[in-house]
Motif scaffolding. Structure first.
Motif, PDB file in Angstrom:
ATOM      1  N   SER A   8       0.682  -0.955  -0.051  1.00  0.00           N
ATOM      2  CA  SER A   8      -0.351  -0.440  -0.160  1.00  0.00           C
ATOM      3  C   SER A   8       0.799   1.323  -0.021  1.00  0.00           C
ATOM      4  N   GLY A   9       2.384   0.748   0.501  1.00  0.00           N
ATOM      5  CA  GLY A   9       2.808   2.034   0.426  1.00  0.00           C
ATOM      6  C   GLY A   9       3.346   2.864   1.890  1.00  0.00           C
ATOM      7  N   ALA A  10       2.328   1.849   3.236  1.00  0.00           N
ATOM      8  CA  ALA A  10       2.151   2.490   4.019  1.00  0.00           C
ATOM      9  C   ALA A  10       4.147   2.107   4.574  1.00  0.00           C
ATOM     10  N   GLU A  11       4.581   2.909   5.811  1.00  0.00           N
ATOM     11  CA  GLU A  11       6.181   2.288   6.009  1.00  0.00           C
ATOM     12  C   GLU A  11       5.554   1.346   6.821  1.00  0.00           C
ATOM     13  N   LEU A  12       6.027   0.134   7.134  1.00  0.00           N
ATOM     14  CA  LEU A  12       6.093  -0.776   8.077  1.00  0.00           C
ATOM     15  C   LEU A  12       7.614  -1.008   9.173  1.00  0.00           C
ATOM     16  N   THR A  13       8.873  -0.894   8.721  1.00  0.00           N
ATOM     17  CA  THR A  13       9.657  -0.448   9.699  1.00  0.00           C
ATOM     18  C   THR A  13      11.097   0.065   8.822  1.00  0.00           C
ATOM     19  N   SER A  14      11.632   0.416   9.545  1.00  0.00           N
ATOM     20  CA  SER A  14      13.528   0.777   9.111  1.00  0.00           C
ATOM     21  C   SER A  14      13.895  -0.395  10.181  1.00  0.00           C
ATOM     22  N   ILE A  15      15.266  -0.995   9.182  1.00  0.00           N
ATOM     23  CA  ILE A  15      16.201  -1.828  10.302  1.00  0.00           C
ATOM     24  C   ILE A  15      17.468  -2.223   9.963  1.00  0.00           C
ATOM     25  N   ALA A  16      18.475  -1.750  10.423  1.00  0.00           N
ATOM     26  CA  ALA A  16      19.584  -1.533  10.453  1.00  0.00           C
ATOM     27  C   ALA A  16      20.562  -2.680   9.677  1.00  0.00           C
ATOM     28  N   VAL A  17      20.831  -2.165   8.707  1.00  0.00           N
ATOM     29  CA  VAL A  17      21.827  -2.738   7.971  1.00  0.00           C
ATOM     30  C   VAL A  17      22.126  -4.176   8.615  1.00  0.00           C
TER      31      VAL A  17
END
Length: 233
Positions: A8-17
């Motif tokens: 949908s384009g909604a951000e789920l999460t951000s995770i460090a590489v």
């Protein structure tokens, strides 16, 4: 950072590489921490291209996760999964689960091209892939099927479960895996036996087999699980 968005384009999460090694590890993390389905039902896309589970996530990137539905398996796929689980073909089980085929398919009919004879087919009637892998002592395939969401307490028409199959054959590692996944020790088969009854009944026989695992350890694991269940832990 790895920035993951939904279809949908909604951000789920951000995770460090540095927190994940590859796509497989990221999918497992999304399942455990964000409630997404098992990794077999996730597709991670980068620039519209689907990434393989082995793809290394070694730099910041934007990713999109798409969730798939379980496929209705064909007779051929159903048979392939059951036979691969029984015979220990890890890569074939993985490939079928990636379709994704439901891990709990089971055989009700005799197919001469899959089973050697009618007696063998009848013995495996209503066995799921997990039950066959447990019976044949394939712990890595048991792990794979459990990860895919296989029902650990599924019972066949005679009341036998994967835990009973592993117990009666003295497969200690498989018994431990099933218990850790929530296998219940109190279901009763058509002979009125629980898993621990089977372990105790066959302990002497299994100990006499040079290649067999220590049935006493199976009894210990089952007894410990019963105690913890009684204590509500």
């Amino acid at each position: 950072m790895l920035c993951i968005t939904l279809l949908s384009g909604a951000e789920l999460t951000s995770i460090a590489v540095e927190d994940v090694l590859d796509v497989k590890a990221l999918k497992q993390r999304l399942h455990l921490l964000h409630g997404l389905p098992p990794r077999f039902r996730q597709r991670l896309l980068r620039g519209g291209q689907t990434l393989d589970d082995a793809f290394q996530l070694d730099s910041p990137m934007d990713l999109q996760v798409v969730l798939t539905t379980l496929a209705e398996p064909s007779d051929c796929q159903m048979e392939q999964l059951l036979v691969a689980a029984r015979d220990g073909f890890m890569s074939e089980v993985e490939a079928l689960l990636q379709l994704p085929v439901h891990p709990d398919v089971f055989k009700r009919q005799y197919h001469p091209d899959i089973f050697d004879d009618l007696e063998e087919a009848l013995q495996e009637e209503d066995s799921t892939a997990l039950m066959l892998a447990a019976s044949c002592n394939h712990p890595e395939i048991v792990k794979l099927l459990l990860e895919a969401g296989a029902q650990v307490n599924f019972a066949d028409e005679c009341g036998w479960t994967a835990l009973m199959n592993a117990t009666i054959n003295g497969h200690t590692q498989v018994v431990q895996l099933l218990l850790e996944a929530g296998a219940q020790t109190d279901p009763v088969n058509d002979m009125g036996q629980t898993a621990i009854d089977l372990a105790m009944e066959h302990s002497r026989i299994m100990r006499m087999q040079p290649a067999g695992e220590d049935q006493n350890e199976v009894c210990r694991l089952l007894t410990q699980a019963e105690v913890l269940a009684a204590e509500g832990k």
